[in-house]
Write an enzyme that holds these catalytic residues in place. Sequence first.
Site, PDB file in Angstrom:
ATOM      1  N   HIS A 195       0.830  -1.212  -0.145  1.00 42.73           N
ATOM      2  CA  HIS A 195      -0.030  -0.122  -0.041  1.00 42.73           C
ATOM      3  C   HIS A 195       0.730   1.227  -0.069  1.00 42.73           C
ATOM      4  O   HIS A 195       0.492   2.229   0.714  1.00 42.73           O
ATOM      5  CB  HIS A 195      -1.053  -0.157   1.131  1.00 42.73           C
ATOM      6  N   HIS A 216      -9.392   2.439   0.299  1.00 38.11           N
ATOM      7  CA  HIS A 216      -9.245   1.407   1.330  1.00 38.11           C
ATOM      8  C   HIS A 216     -10.528   1.451   2.445  1.00 38.11           C
ATOM      9  O   HIS A 216     -10.245   1.279   3.531  1.00 38.11           O
ATOM     10  CB  HIS A 216      -8.085   1.299   1.861  1.00 38.11           C
ATOM     11  N   GLU A 244     -11.564  -3.180  -2.985  1.00 41.42           N
ATOM     12  CA  GLU A 244     -10.698  -2.379  -3.438  1.00 41.42           C
ATOM     13  C   GLU A 244     -10.602  -2.729  -5.133  1.00 41.42           C
ATOM     14  O   GLU A 244      -9.909  -3.530  -5.545  1.00 41.42           O
ATOM     15  CB  GLU A 244      -9.223  -2.605  -2.871  1.00 41.42           C
TER      16      GLU A 244
END
Length: 346
Positions: A107, A181, A311
Amino acid sequence: MAIEKSIFGSLADGTEIEKFILSNSNNFSVEIIAYGGIIVAVNMPDKKGVVKNVCLGFDDLQSYLDGHPFFGCIVGRFANRIGGGSFKIDGVEYQLAKNENGINHLHGGEKGFDKKIWAVEPFESEDVCGVSLKYVSEDGEEGYPGEMEVTVVYSLNEENELSINYKAETDAATPINLTNHGYWNFAGAGSGTVHNHLLKVNGDRYLAVDDKLIPTGAILKVSGTPFDFRKAKSIGQDIDAVGGYDVAFIVNEQEDEELVWAAQVQDPGSGRGMKVLTTKPAVQLYTGIHLDGIKGAGGHMFNKYDGLCLETEFFPDAVNKPKFPSAILQPGEIYHHITVHQLFVE
């Protein structure tokens, strides 16, 4: 449509973090802060008109600063995982932070887009309102090559659609994979697990992964597996068979449509739900496997399986898998993707 602006909190150096509340006439509202572009709440009525927040998050800025499992934030430069934290472009190897158990890059790194302060401009018209967030990621930030200019636009309309419009440009070839997210629980954040939520996914195939959750390159069919959500079923039906879901589905293509529906989820009790449409090739289902006693908004405790993420993104580790759709943005190109969350009550 209406926008309300306030101060959500301040950083240690005194920098104030703004919060914007987008509201429509149907009693739907979305709360967004400049720090991380985080959606701190999505408030919507149930079939009896009772309004609850359906996104996991916090009431205060300090809780986000203290660290959290990416609640509601913009993830970048690269969402999901990059195996070994490294990749090559034109023969040059780049090493990123191995911020997932010292093994993989996750991420965007140690201080990804989720921890940046975005410049925010609100906008409003008769049938839509929103905020435009901008951030310039410098060359070498978190180890990524090239300076990147990023714009993320959140908007809410009178059809109860929460849209996220992503754009980016770079001056050097670089990976990019932006997503939001958000952790959703349509019974209300803090109401318990999402086991009873009904999920349907527009995906006949999913990506096989190794024991570190890095794609092996194999693409498998969902038929006959716990990953088969082609017909709506409760998330809890097969969840124990896989120890929780953290899987990327390949979105089935639909002809003559730029936006393709990727998934639909609903809480039968409240009637609240959401259909997700996207221009991205994949959607990652994550069921909050690692939530463990986090005290969130309203004093609620968030535990394992108390929220789910959908996502929309490129394939994980696409930078190291030549057969996957490319996630490299070249100079002169424009990265442009849209995800629409069609919120509904029925």
